[in-house]
Design a protein around this motif. Structure first.
Motif: not given
Length: 322
Positions: A179-184, A189-193
């Motif tokens: 997965f990848l982490e979403i950072m601001d 912010v959350g993750m995308y799988v």
């Protein structure tokens, strides 16, 4: 991160025969511990060999018995507590061809399986160096040879469409294994799988920090400001509350191993294992062997305690005490 149908009577007879072949009577005995001593019992906890040894193994088909240790020496006992090889070896006794191989503290010697008399000295076969191929440090199972994280090149067009809102200078993607982490900035912010084609956005109270398939379904690891872990299903319905140190979904054996802080000792954690039938065993258990109970396969599990295996049955029976 801590993640974690019989139509013919002859066929019936054949299957029963095979069952008796695979699960021999000897194999139906389980190492049983009472305090610091070990013996053998059956699945119903009937004691077959009284606890008297400092250690005992599970049934070893190659020697036709159980490795037992007494006063620092190893021997072999059968299911009736008959010593079929005396306690003379400094290491567990093995079988090579048709002879026992025993280490007496100085050298290895062969012993007759039939008479138990010492035979000739064991001569180690000469081995030849193989360190000239240039492959000695290579292993296909070595994690250093595997790709440990995703990259942008692993994302397809559908992934990029899903991430369009977060593909700009205001966001940063941290690639993980699946997965990848979403950072601001410094805010997670959350993750995308990619496997699920789904974005999991954190809420004010819960962050999503990993995922895993278990029994064919995806489950999402959750956390909050406490730093503990919980688990949710794909629709973010809570499966386990956020209170665990670790959550490990073991898909091949259908076990769930949880650990949480010991309320009586902050430096300790308490493990519990949830079996496929939802029975709970306290400790960190793994599959050990299958024996027969009332003619049916019965799974035995084990956990390591003080360097030795303690056993339990799929129905929750503990084959140890004290």
């Amino acid at each position: 991160m801590r993640i974690l149908n019989v139509k013919s009577k002859y066929l019936s007879i054949f299957l029963i025969f095979m069952s008796c072949t695979i699960f021999s009577q000897d194999q139906n005995y389980i190492p049983y511990r009472k305090g610091k001593l070990w013996g053998l019992c059956d699945v119903n906890k009937f004691i077959a060999v009284q606890p008297q040894y400092s250690s005992i193994s599970s049934y070893d088909e190659s020697i036709g018995g159980f490795h037992a240790e007494q006063n620092g020496r190893f021997g072999i006992v059968d299911r009736n507590a008959v010593i079929i090889m005396p306690f003379i070896s400094n290491t567990p006794i093995s079988v090579e061809r048709d002879k026992y191989l025993v280490f007496d503290g100085w050298d290895y010697y062969y012993y007759s399986i039939k008479t138990k008399m010492r035979l000739d000295k064991y001569i180690k076969q000469e081995s030849y160096p193989v360190r000239d191929s240039g492959w000695e440090n290579y292993s296909p199972l070595n994690r250093n040879n595997a790709k440990l994280t995703l990259s942008r090149e692993d994302l397809d067009d559908d992934d990029l469409d899903m991430l369009e809102s977060y593909d700009n200078d205001g966001y940063q993607w941290n690639y993980k294994a699946d997965f990848l982490e979403i950072m601001d900035g410094n805010t997670y912010v959350g993750m995308y799988v990619p496997k699920l084609k789904k974005v999991f956005l954190n809420t004010q109270d819960i962050a999503y920090v990993g995922w895993q398939f278990y029994k064919g379904k995806p489950y999402i690891l959750t956390t909050n400001v406490s730093g503990f872990l919980g688990l949710a299903d794909e629709n973010l319905r809570e499966v386990y509350p956020i209170r665990y140190e670790t959550i490990n979904l073991i898909d091949d054996s259908h076990l769930v191993v949880l650990s949480e802080p010991d309320p009586n000792n902050r430096n300790n954690v308490i493990f519990k294992t949830i079996l496929p039938n939802n029975k709970v065993l306290y400790g960190k258990f793994e599959p050990a062997m299958i024996v027969l109970k009332n003619g049916n396969p019965f799974q035995i599990y084990y956990m390591i305690s003080n360097g030795q295996k303690n056993y339990a049955g799929e129905d929750g029976t503990l084959y140890f005490e004290g």
